[in-house]
Design a protein around this motif. Sequence first.
Motif, PDB file in Angstrom:
ATOM      1  N   UNK A 272      -4.398   6.047   4.159  1.00  0.00           N
ATOM      2  CA  UNK A 272      -4.195   7.437   4.327  1.00  0.00           C
ATOM      3  C   UNK A 272      -4.182   8.368   5.759  1.00  0.00           C
ATOM      4  N   UNK A 273      -5.153   7.461   7.059  1.00  0.00           N
ATOM      5  CA  UNK A 273      -5.092   8.030   8.181  1.00  0.00           C
ATOM      6  C   UNK A 273      -3.276   8.163   8.871  1.00  0.00           C
ATOM      7  N   UNK A 274      -2.955   7.083   8.950  1.00  0.00           N
ATOM      8  CA  UNK A 274      -1.948   7.131   9.360  1.00  0.00           C
ATOM      9  C   UNK A 274      -0.695   7.522   9.583  1.00  0.00           C
ATOM     10  N   UNK A 275      -0.958   7.731   7.969  1.00  0.00           N
ATOM     11  CA  UNK A 275       0.431   8.434   6.983  1.00  0.00           C
ATOM     12  C   UNK A 275      -0.210  10.056   7.837  1.00  0.00           C
ATOM     13  N   UNK A 276      -0.737  10.587   7.480  1.00  0.00           N
ATOM     14  CA  UNK A 276      -1.689  12.211   7.961  1.00  0.00           C
ATOM     15  C   UNK A 276      -1.575  12.618   9.308  1.00  0.00           C
ATOM     16  N   UNK A 277      -1.697  11.138  10.474  1.00  0.00           N
ATOM     17  CA  UNK A 277      -0.869  11.886  11.770  1.00  0.00           C
ATOM     18  C   UNK A 277       0.276  12.074  11.740  1.00  0.00           C
ATOM     19  N   UNK A 278       0.926  12.012  10.385  1.00  0.00           N
ATOM     20  CA  UNK A 278       2.469  11.829  11.321  1.00  0.00           C
ATOM     21  C   UNK A 278       2.457  13.667  10.213  1.00  0.00           C
ATOM     22  N   UNK A 279       1.958  13.231   8.504  1.00  0.00           N
ATOM     23  CA  UNK A 279       2.622  14.605   7.896  1.00  0.00           C
ATOM     24  C   UNK A 279       0.872  14.929   7.987  1.00  0.00           C
ATOM     25  N   UNK A 280       0.460  15.612   8.329  1.00  0.00           N
ATOM     26  CA  UNK A 280      -0.688  16.743   8.001  1.00  0.00           C
ATOM     27  C   UNK A 280      -1.183  17.490   6.708  1.00  0.00           C
ATOM     28  N   UNK A 281      -1.213  16.488   5.258  1.00  0.00           N
ATOM     29  CA  UNK A 281      -1.192  17.242   3.933  1.00  0.00           C
ATOM     30  C   UNK A 281      -2.194  17.867   3.890  1.00  0.00           C
ATOM     31  N   UNK A 282      -2.870  18.626   2.985  1.00  0.00           N
ATOM     32  CA  UNK A 282      -3.822  19.557   2.866  1.00  0.00           C
ATOM     33  C   UNK A 282      -4.573  18.195   1.181  1.00  0.00           C
ATOM     34  N   UNK A 283      -4.081  18.013   0.573  1.00  0.00           N
ATOM     35  CA  UNK A 283      -4.496  17.014  -0.683  1.00  0.00           C
ATOM     36  C   UNK A 283      -3.391  16.253  -0.542  1.00  0.00           C
TER      37      UNK A 283
END
Length: 706
Positions: A272-283
């Motif tokens: 999730x962290x790696x993906x979030x660093x590209x796509x900052x989802x809110x939930x």
Amino acid sequence: MNTTVAPLLFADQYLQLSTTLASSLVSGLGEHYTPLVLDLNWTSLTLWNRDMAPHADANLYGSHPFYMVQEEDGFAHGAFLLNSNAIEVMLQPTPALTWVSTGGILDLYIFLGPDPQSVIRQYLQVIGYPMMPPYWSLGFHLCRWGYATSNATRMVAQRMHSANFPMDVQWNDLDYADKRRVFTFDPMRFGDLPEMVQEFHKEGMKYILILDPGISSTSPPGTYPPFEDGVKRDVFLKNATGHILIGKVWPGPTAFPDFTNPEARQWWEDCIRIFYSKVPVDGLWIDMNEPSSFVQGSVEGCPDNELEKPPYTPRVVGGQLNSGTICMSAQQKLSSHYNLHNLYGLTEAYATHSALMNIQGRRPFVLSRSSFPGIGRFSAVWTGDVRSDWEQLRFSIAAVLQFSLFGVPLVGADICGFEGNTTEELCVRWMQLGAFYPLMRNHNDKPNAPQEPYVFGQKAQAAMRSALNLRYSLLPFLYTLFHHAHTSADTVARPLFMEFPTDPNCLTLDQQFLWGSSLLISPVLEQGAVELSMYLPAGTWYHLHNGQPFHSNGQYFQLPAPLETINVHVRAGHIIPQQEPALTTAASRGNPFFLTVALSTSGRAWGDLFWDDGHGLRTFETRNYCYVTFTAGQSQIVSDPLNLSGALASLLLGGLRVFGVSSPPLYVVANGEKVSDFTYQADIKVLTVTSLALPMSKTFTVQWFP
């Protein structure tokens, strides 16, 4: 409990316990497509999590082995069998019920009440109080399987706001993923997904996407780190021979993370962290987590043993425990999947909630389809793949109220339906009801007619806009109810029997419901209806729209309900804090507040407001919040700010409406100064005061003088 009706049977893979019941008014034992009060006429309910669109006589996505019995005279008690194995509950007209579990232990809790509210509070002391949702998650959410590109997704949000529909959260279903693999996004169709999310954030909106647990196992070597890293770290469920169990979901052959393994939870957070660093989802929206598989058991089948074919199999869709899911003999760190199946969604929700909290550093938002007692601490739930029809609209109320009893207040059904085509009238009525689901999301399946609010005719759009604006105006009140759910185990969407347990008319009512103890929602649930037979418990109720009073002895009223109307009534003696609506909660949270004051016959009323930054962690526990009470009596309203952080600093009270003011006021005074902007409607006895600018963070007094 009286267990003399049948013997206790205790054998390997078969535990049976029976009890007579104090009455035939039993609720709970979800998740099933049933009314709020269950049918005891030789019916059977199976608790076994299954990817199954809601319909009668089927085990659905969640398992909640808890029930509440309403006894005589407003008393109630509850029972909870803490057991994660497959369970069948046989309901008998005696009245009695029989539990049969296929394993585990008999760990039975009895909650003595004495009233329905106390039963739920006692139950939640065992399974945990619900999480405090972020404020934005109470806004309107819009989703569809079939927003095929990032530009198509952008257009939806733009069209919503240019048509003046409030909306906080844009979602994507699996369309975004490269070859339907989670933790990727399609470079052709969603190449600018990161930019799109940043644009939403600039506009005060949020973004959520779907995250299925099935991890693709057939990508070419070196191309899909989530699987390769997972293999290295040994995080996947194994089959009986100790190899990774391979099922089949959207991306094709898939492995399933074992969320009972701490290493898998850490791996999940890293993904999730790696993906979030590209796509900052809110939930994150965790779907398919029963877990669902398109092949029975695994691509290699399952062994022929007593876990796959127990001596007794409860009545499940498909006839076998491994129908639509993975092998029962699959190995997890804690035990076999046979014992842990019903916990899969709960363990994934815990892992996802904790990952988001660590990564974002703020209140997480997770939406799960599969559920088990305790999931309300980590996640919201929705009622799955409902059909676009009037019957499913009606049954959705019971489903939402059931989850309220299960400690999952943040719950809703897919507005306008997920499967099949809605009609304009159905969609309008569903939006009006959905404006009072604690979680408000419109979600639609790929092949169906579009159902975004802006696709309908002008009259339908006006009705939907009005329902959305009403919801947004009530968000301060709704958020305060969630605060009480989080800190005191109160219910948010509430069956009438919780509040009026001695009123025989309320005991089985599930076509109307309450928000907290003070707002009564009576939606239109029949095609073509333009009036509504609505029950009002004894007392005075005021129409929220205009303050018209109804004095009830506990009786039905026939009310007009044309297409643009949803009937909502405020109970006398209560004060509802509201705020001018806007197109997002980011904007509405800065707007002036107003109070709706519903006076009792003695001229009194009380209400409260909980307010914080809307997203911080543990704001209540660290006292980083504001709490204000409002008291009306002797022709005045006084506020009392009890705990003040900076959250209310610049916010103002812009006005108020007082229902039930018996005689016309000559003048109105706010904080000692005369107010010029007020009106009084003598026919319905409503005083309206506007153009105030009283700081919410300081005590204020508004008085009216006859």
